[in-house]
Design an enzyme around this catalytic site. Structure first.
Site, PDB file in Angstrom:
ATOM      1  CD  GLU A 156     -26.862  -7.472  12.805  1.00 24.45           C
ATOM      2  OE1 GLU A 156     -26.687  -6.675  11.877  1.00 24.45           O
ATOM      3  OE2 GLU A 156     -26.033  -8.358  13.107  1.00 24.45           O
ATOM      4  NE  ARG A 214     -19.085  -6.380   6.396  1.00 26.59           N
ATOM      5  CZ  ARG A 214     -19.853  -7.013   7.272  1.00 26.59           C
ATOM      6  NH1 ARG A 214     -20.546  -8.073   6.923  1.00 26.59           N
ATOM      7  NH2 ARG A 214     -19.936  -6.594   8.519  1.00 26.59           N
TER       8      ARG A 214
END
Length: 175
Positions: free
Chosen positions: A121, A21
C-alpha cells in the site's frame, strides 16, 4: 482546551488530504509539550467509505509531538497488542487531533515480536500521491524508530506503561 478527563476526536488523512479514518471519542489522560496520551474503549470508528464499526477492547493511544508515528496499545485478554501507525506529526485544534497516515504500520504482539504491514500500500500510494523524497525518508526512518523503541522498551513499550495509563483511564471514567 483539552485537559485530562476531556474527550477529543482523532482523525487521520492521506497525503492527498482525503479523509482516511476517525475515532469519535478519545479521553485525554495526559497532555504536555512533548506528548498526548489518550484512551478509548468501545468507540465508534468511521472509515473513508462511510463504514462504521466499534473498537472491541480498551486502548491507550500515544502521540509524541514532532514524531512520525503513534501507538495504539490494545488491551486484550491474552496480552497487549500494539498497532503503530506511521504518519506525520499530529496537529491539534478545536479538540481534534489529526495526522497524515502514511500507510506503513508496525503490529507488535504480546511477546514483543512484530511485523511491518502495508508495504505494498505504501509503495502504491507513494507513486500515486507523489510522496516527496523527504517524506519517504521520514516514513522509513519512523518505521526503524518504532522497532528501536520496541527493542529498547521506550515510551508505550516500557513495562507497566499501558497498565498505568489504563488505571488512570478507569479512574477518570468513573469521576
Amino acid at each position: 482546551m483539552a485537559s485530562p478527563g476531556t474527550y477529543i476526536r482523532v482523525e487521520s488523512y492521506k497525503h492527498d488530504k482525503s479523509f482516511h479514518r476517525a475515532w469519535d471519542k478519545t479521553m485525554v489522560l495526559h497532555i504536555s509539550d512533548s506528548v498526548l496520551i489518550g484512551a478509548n474503549d468501545n468507540v465508534r470508528v468511521t472509515e473513508a467509505d462511510g463504514r462504521e464499526w466499534r473498537t472491541r477492547e480498551p486502548a491507550i493511544c500515544t502521540f509524541g509531538r514532532g514524531q512520525w508515528f503513534n501507538t495504539i496499545a490494545m488491551i486484550r485478554d491474552d496480552g497487549i497488542y500494539y498497532y503503530c501507525n506511521i504518519g506525520s506529526p499530529f496537529s491539534f485544534r478545536h479538540d481534534v487531533l489529526s495526522y497524515i497516515d502514511y500507510d506503513l504500520d508496525v503490529k507488535v504482539y504480546p511477546d514483543m515480536s512484530y511485523v511491518i504491514l502495508d508495504k505494498e500500500e505504501f509503495s502504491v500510494h507513494s507513486k500515486l500521491m507523489h510522496y516527496p523524497p523527504d517524506v519517504m525518508a521520514q516514513v522509513n526512518r519512523a518505521a526503524e524508530e518504532v522497532v528501536g523503541w520496541l527493542q529498547e522498551k521506550r515510551g508505550a513499550f516500557h513495562p507497566g506503561f499501558v497498565e498505568r495509563w489504563y488505571e488512570r483511564f478507569l479512574i477518570l471514567q468513573n469521576k
